[in-house]
Design a protein around this motif. Structure first.
Motif, PDB file in Angstrom:
ATOM      1  N   PRO A  51      24.290 -14.965 -12.002  1.00 17.13           N
ATOM      2  CA  PRO A  51      23.349 -15.116 -10.880  1.00 17.13           C
ATOM      3  C   PRO A  51      22.665 -13.802 -10.496  1.00 17.13           C
ATOM      4  CG  PRO A  51      25.495 -16.071 -10.325  1.00 17.13           C
ATOM      5  CD  PRO A  51      25.642 -15.358 -11.623  1.00 17.13           C
ATOM      6  N   GLN A  52      23.383 -12.689 -10.621  1.00 16.38           N
ATOM      7  CA  GLN A  52      22.771 -11.395 -10.309  1.00 16.38           C
ATOM      8  C   GLN A  52      21.622 -11.110 -11.271  1.00 16.38           C
ATOM      9  OE1 GLN A  52      25.465  -7.984  -9.436  1.00 16.38           O
ATOM     10  NE2 GLN A  52      27.121  -9.442  -9.912  1.00 16.38           N
ATOM     11  N   ILE A  53      21.856 -11.375 -12.538  1.00 15.56           N
ATOM     12  CA  ILE A  53      20.834 -11.129 -13.559  1.00 15.56           C
ATOM     13  C   ILE A  53      19.652 -12.068 -13.355  1.00 15.56           C
ATOM     14  CG2 ILE A  53      20.319 -11.214 -16.028  1.00 15.56           C
ATOM     15  CD1 ILE A  53      23.322 -10.387 -16.457  1.00 15.56           C
ATOM     16  N   GLU A  54      19.942 -13.346 -13.160  1.00 17.46           N
ATOM     17  CA  GLU A  54      18.876 -14.340 -12.993  1.00 17.46           C
ATOM     18  C   GLU A  54      17.977 -13.994 -11.807  1.00 17.46           C
ATOM     19  OE1 GLU A  54      18.421 -19.076 -13.335  1.00 17.46           O
ATOM     20  OE2 GLU A  54      20.056 -18.401 -12.038  1.00 17.46           O
ATOM     21  N   GLN A  55      18.573 -13.605 -10.695  1.00 18.39           N
ATOM     22  CA  GLN A  55      17.786 -13.269  -9.506  1.00 18.39           C
ATOM     23  C   GLN A  55      16.854 -12.083  -9.781  1.00 18.39           C
ATOM     24  OE1 GLN A  55      19.987 -11.789  -6.139  1.00 18.39           O
ATOM     25  NE2 GLN A  55      18.393 -12.451  -4.721  1.00 18.39           N
ATOM     26  N   GLN A  56      17.345 -11.083 -10.493  1.00 12.69           N
ATOM     27  CA  GLN A  56      16.529  -9.901 -10.752  1.00 12.69           C
ATOM     28  C   GLN A  56      15.485 -10.130 -11.838  1.00 12.69           C
ATOM     29  OE1 GLN A  56      18.851  -6.102 -10.704  1.00 12.69           O
ATOM     30  NE2 GLN A  56      20.551  -7.520 -10.255  1.00 12.69           N
ATOM     31  N   LEU A  57      15.733 -11.070 -12.744  1.00 11.03           N
ATOM     32  CA  LEU A  57      14.724 -11.385 -13.756  1.00 11.03           C
ATOM     33  C   LEU A  57      13.495 -11.995 -13.089  1.00 11.03           C
ATOM     34  CD1 LEU A  57      16.837 -12.842 -16.708  1.00 11.03           C
ATOM     35  CD2 LEU A  57      15.603 -10.662 -16.652  1.00 11.03           C
ATOM     36  N   ALA A  58      13.716 -12.791 -12.062  1.00 15.55           N
ATOM     37  CA  ALA A  58      12.626 -13.375 -11.265  1.00 15.55           C
ATOM     38  C   ALA A  58      11.479 -13.913 -12.123  1.00 15.55           C
ATOM     39  CB  ALA A  58      12.117 -12.347 -10.258  1.00 15.55           C
ATOM     40  N   GLY A  59      11.838 -14.687 -13.133  1.00 21.09           N
ATOM     41  CA  GLY A  59      10.806 -15.294 -13.969  1.00 21.09           C
ATOM     42  C   GLY A  59      10.296 -14.423 -15.104  1.00 21.09           C
ATOM     43  N   HIS A  60      10.807 -13.202 -15.219  1.00 18.54           N
ATOM     44  CA  HIS A  60      10.406 -12.298 -16.309  1.00 18.54           C
ATOM     45  C   HIS A  60      11.527 -12.228 -17.340  1.00 18.54           C
ATOM     46  CE1 HIS A  60       6.862 -11.046 -14.148  1.00 18.54           C
ATOM     47  NE2 HIS A  60       7.605 -10.884 -13.077  1.00 18.54           N
ATOM     48  N   GLY A  61      11.722 -13.347 -18.019  1.00 14.04           N
ATOM     49  CA  GLY A  61      12.810 -13.477 -18.968  1.00 14.04           C
ATOM     50  C   GLY A  61      13.725 -14.595 -18.525  1.00 14.04           C
ATOM     51  N   GLU A  62      14.785 -14.792 -19.284  1.00 11.38           N
ATOM     52  CA  GLU A  62      15.694 -15.900 -19.025  1.00 11.38           C
ATOM     53  C   GLU A  62      17.114 -15.452 -19.335  1.00 11.38           C
ATOM     54  OE1 GLU A  62      16.212 -20.464 -20.708  1.00 11.38           O
ATOM     55  OE2 GLU A  62      14.320 -19.417 -21.022  1.00 11.38           O
ATOM     56  N   ILE A  63      18.091 -15.945 -18.564  1.00 12.11           N
ATOM     57  CA  ILE A  63      19.494 -15.665 -18.832  1.00 12.11           C
ATOM     58  C   ILE A  63      20.129 -16.936 -19.397  1.00 12.11           C
ATOM     59  CG2 ILE A  63      20.171 -16.187 -16.439  1.00 12.11           C
ATOM     60  CD1 ILE A  63      21.920 -13.523 -18.487  1.00 12.11           C
ATOM     61  N   LEU A  64      20.888 -16.785 -20.466  1.00 19.56           N
ATOM     62  CA  LEU A  64      21.594 -17.903 -21.095  1.00 19.56           C
ATOM     63  C   LEU A  64      23.076 -17.573 -21.162  1.00 19.56           C
ATOM     64  CD1 LEU A  64      19.265 -18.406 -24.210  1.00 19.56           C
ATOM     65  CD2 LEU A  64      19.159 -19.627 -22.031  1.00 19.56           C
ATOM     66  N   LEU A  82      26.673 -14.013 -22.400  1.00 21.60           N
ATOM     67  CA  LEU A  82      25.410 -13.912 -21.654  1.00 21.60           C
ATOM     68  C   LEU A  82      24.365 -13.296 -22.569  1.00 21.60           C
ATOM     69  CD1 LEU A  82      26.757 -12.527 -18.264  1.00 21.60           C
ATOM     70  CD2 LEU A  82      25.733 -14.785 -18.621  1.00 21.60           C
ATOM     71  N   ALA A  83      23.173 -13.848 -22.556  1.00 19.82           N
ATOM     72  CA  ALA A  83      22.072 -13.304 -23.339  1.00 19.82           C
ATOM     73  C   ALA A  83      20.830 -13.284 -22.457  1.00 19.82           C
ATOM     74  CB  ALA A  83      21.812 -14.144 -24.586  1.00 19.82           C
ATOM     75  N   ILE A  84      20.121 -12.165 -22.490  1.00 18.87           N
ATOM     76  CA  ILE A  84      18.862 -12.061 -21.754  1.00 18.87           C
ATOM     77  C   ILE A  84      17.727 -12.197 -22.767  1.00 18.87           C
ATOM     78  CG2 ILE A  84      17.398 -10.604 -20.307  1.00 18.87           C
ATOM     79  CD1 ILE A  84      19.992  -9.284 -19.265  1.00 18.87           C
ATOM     80  N   VAL A  85      16.919 -13.226 -22.549  1.00 23.11           N
ATOM     81  CA  VAL A  85      15.798 -13.537 -23.435  1.00 23.11           C
ATOM     82  C   VAL A  85      14.547 -12.873 -22.877  1.00 23.11           C
ATOM     83  CG1 VAL A  85      14.425 -15.398 -24.460  1.00 23.11           C
ATOM     84  CG2 VAL A  85      16.878 -15.738 -24.035  1.00 23.11           C
ATOM     85  N   ALA A  86      13.792 -12.216 -23.743  1.00 19.68           N
ATOM     86  CA  ALA A  86      12.576 -11.494 -23.341  1.00 19.68           C
ATOM     87  C   ALA A  86      11.524 -12.461 -22.801  1.00 19.68           C
ATOM     88  CB  ALA A  86      12.012 -10.725 -24.530  1.00 19.68           C
ATOM     89  N   PRO A  87      10.728 -11.979 -21.847  1.00 23.27           N
ATOM     90  CA  PRO A  87       9.631 -12.806 -21.319  1.00 23.27           C
ATOM     91  C   PRO A  87       8.693 -13.216 -22.452  1.00 23.27           C
ATOM     92  CG  PRO A  87       9.851 -10.768 -20.039  1.00 23.27           C
ATOM     93  CD  PRO A  87      10.769 -10.651 -21.232  1.00 23.27           C
ATOM     94  N   GLY A  88       8.210 -14.444 -22.380  1.00 25.58           N
ATOM     95  CA  GLY A  88       7.252 -14.934 -23.372  1.00 25.58           C
ATOM     96  C   GLY A  88       7.873 -15.445 -24.661  1.00 25.58           C
TER      97      GLY A  88
END
Length: 188
Positions: A51-64, A82-88
């Motif tokens: 949740p910390q990561i998702e909140q800070q991504l704020a639509g600029h990427g995705e957490i899985l 946990l994986a952070i997917v790049a925006p776009g």
């Protein structure tokens, strides 16, 4: 463990149509299907960090979390904690993200995954040029941040922080800060 012959485009294709048991994490390493139960400490770290990561991504990427990722070898199918997917980034024709879409991978170590996380995944993630690989280890209350991957399977830079300090994830054009003070500490 079951060894399978891989003649598919993605390691995950070998499991198509298979009913896998609930509560187990499934990955493929060197053509072997590995099923391990999710550990309590792993799950707690994921619940605190995601949740910390998702909140800070704020639509600029995705957490899985525990989602199948296609890697360039049909012998490897990883579903990172946990994986952070790049925006776009876009899904491939199989409906999955590929390795080159990942900005960061965070794996939570347990006794059963220790060798894989510190050795095989470390090499594969570096060879695939995943910019950031973080190993979270509740047994010694540390997070090890690996940066600057090489195609030879190593990360050039390494930084270790202890639980209680902020885990800073430098992503492309932004920074994510994860508070670790609530991460569980386990024995052994």
């Amino acid at each position: 463990m079951t060894t399978i012959v891989m003649d598919v485009a993605s390691a995950w294709d070998a499991l198509a149509g298979t009913n896998l048991p609930d509560g187990y994490r499934v990955e493929i390493t060197e053509g072997k299907i590995i099923m391990t139960p999710q550990g309590r400490d792993q799950w707690k770290v994921i619940l605190k960090a995601a949740p910390q990561i998702e909140q800070q991504l704020a639509g600029h990427g995705e957490i899985l979390s525990d989602v199948m990722i296609d890697f360039p070898s049909s012998l490897y199918g990883y579903a990172p904690d946990l994986a952070i997917v790049a925006p776009g980034s876009e899904l491939n024709s199989r409906g999955r993200f590929e390795w080159h879409s990942l900005e960061a991978v965070l794996e939570v170590v347990s006794k059963s995954t220790r060798d894989n996380d510190f050795d095989k995944k470390f090499r594969m993630y570096a060879e695939c040029a995943i910019p950031l690989y973080v190993i979270i280890d509740p047994s010694d209350s540390t997070c090890t941040i690996h940066r600057n991957p090489t195609r030879t399977g190593v990360y050039v830079e390494q930084e270790q922080i202890i639980f209680g300090e902020d885990l800073v994830l430098p992503l492309e054009g932004r920074e994510i800060v994860v508070k670790t003070d609530g991460f569980p500490r386990s024995e052994g």
